[in-house]
Design a protein around this motif. Structure first.
Motif, PDB file in Angstrom:
ATOM      1  N   GLN A  84      10.727 -53.304 -12.007  1.00 29.26           N
ATOM      2  CA  GLN A  84       9.771 -52.338 -11.470  1.00 29.26           C
ATOM      3  C   GLN A  84       8.765 -53.066 -10.590  1.00 29.26           C
ATOM      4  N   ALA A  85       8.392 -52.398  -9.524  1.00 27.24           N
ATOM      5  CA  ALA A  85       7.376 -52.972  -8.645  1.00 27.24           C
ATOM      6  C   ALA A  85       6.037 -52.998  -9.380  1.00 27.24           C
ATOM      7  N   PRO A  86       5.232 -54.030  -9.175  1.00 25.21           N
ATOM      8  CA  PRO A  86       3.924 -54.077  -9.838  1.00 25.21           C
ATOM      9  C   PRO A  86       3.005 -52.981  -9.313  1.00 25.21           C
ATOM     10  N   ARG A  87       2.121 -52.531 -10.179  1.00 28.31           N
ATOM     11  CA  ARG A  87       1.154 -51.515  -9.749  1.00 28.31           C
ATOM     12  C   ARG A  87       0.143 -52.129  -8.792  1.00 28.31           C
ATOM     13  N   VAL A  88      -0.206 -51.353  -7.822  1.00 30.15           N
ATOM     14  CA  VAL A  88      -1.179 -51.814  -6.827  1.00 30.15           C
ATOM     15  C   VAL A  88      -2.518 -51.180  -7.158  1.00 30.15           C
ATOM     16  N   SER A  89      -3.547 -52.007  -7.312  1.00 37.61           N
ATOM     17  CA  SER A  89      -4.869 -51.450  -7.584  1.00 37.61           C
ATOM     18  C   SER A  89      -5.593 -51.220  -6.262  1.00 37.61           C
ATOM     19  N   LEU A  90      -6.320 -50.120  -6.220  1.00 32.01           N
ATOM     20  CA  LEU A  90      -7.072 -49.753  -5.024  1.00 32.01           C
ATOM     21  C   LEU A  90      -8.380 -50.537  -5.019  1.00 32.01           C
ATOM     22  N   PRO A  91      -8.686 -51.197  -3.906  1.00 28.05           N
ATOM     23  CA  PRO A  91      -9.903 -52.027  -3.845  1.00 28.05           C
ATOM     24  C   PRO A  91     -11.176 -51.183  -4.039  1.00 28.05           C
ATOM     25  N   GLY A  92     -12.053 -51.700  -4.879  1.00 28.92           N
ATOM     26  CA  GLY A  92     -13.352 -51.073  -5.072  1.00 28.92           C
ATOM     27  C   GLY A  92     -13.361 -49.885  -6.006  1.00 28.92           C
ATOM     28  N   THR A  93     -12.215 -49.349  -6.415  1.00 26.11           N
ATOM     29  CA  THR A  93     -12.223 -48.170  -7.256  1.00 26.11           C
ATOM     30  C   THR A  93     -11.906 -48.491  -8.707  1.00 26.11           C
ATOM     31  N   GLY A  94     -11.241 -49.615  -8.926  1.00 26.34           N
ATOM     32  CA  GLY A  94     -10.830 -49.957 -10.286  1.00 26.34           C
ATOM     33  C   GLY A  94      -9.676 -49.110 -10.756  1.00 26.34           C
ATOM     34  N   GLN A  95      -9.116 -48.268  -9.875  1.00 29.32           N
ATOM     35  CA  GLN A  95      -7.982 -47.434 -10.231  1.00 29.32           C
ATOM     36  C   GLN A  95      -6.689 -48.034  -9.700  1.00 29.32           C
TER      37      GLN A  95
END
Length: 96
Positions: A84-95
């Motif tokens: 599975q591809a790693p999850r990408v975190s959105l910069p500055g949102t912590g999501q």
């Protein structure tokens, strides 16, 4: 032989196959449940159950005698590997 069928379906080094064989050899009978069906195995008449260490030795000996003579297990067993591809975190949102 049923053990050969299990080894093909579940893999040469599968702990489930070892568990089935140990249960059969130490208790005398076993029921193996699959998704759509089940199989009952029982030792034949006059065959006595053995202790766990003897059963493990019998299974190990069986595996050694039935190994691929080339030493290449890849011809016997197809492994399924899911990546599975790693999850990408959105910069500055912590999501993610």
């Amino acid at each position: 032989m049923v053990i050969d069928e299990f080894l093909l379906k579940l893999g040469q080094s599968n702990a489930h196959v070892l568990g089935v064989v140990i249960q059969l050899l130490t208790r005398g009978k076993v029921r193996v449940d699959f998704r759509d069906y089940y199989i009952r195995l029982e030792l034949g008449p006059g065959v006595t159950a053995m202790n766990r260490s003897e059963a493990v030795a019998v299974f190990d000996d069986y595996i050694k005698r039935h190994k691929n003579p080339d030493g290449d297990r890849s011809a016997d067993v197809t492994q399924k590997i899911m990546v599975q591809a790693p999850r990408v975190s959105l910069p500055g949102t912590g999501q993610q």
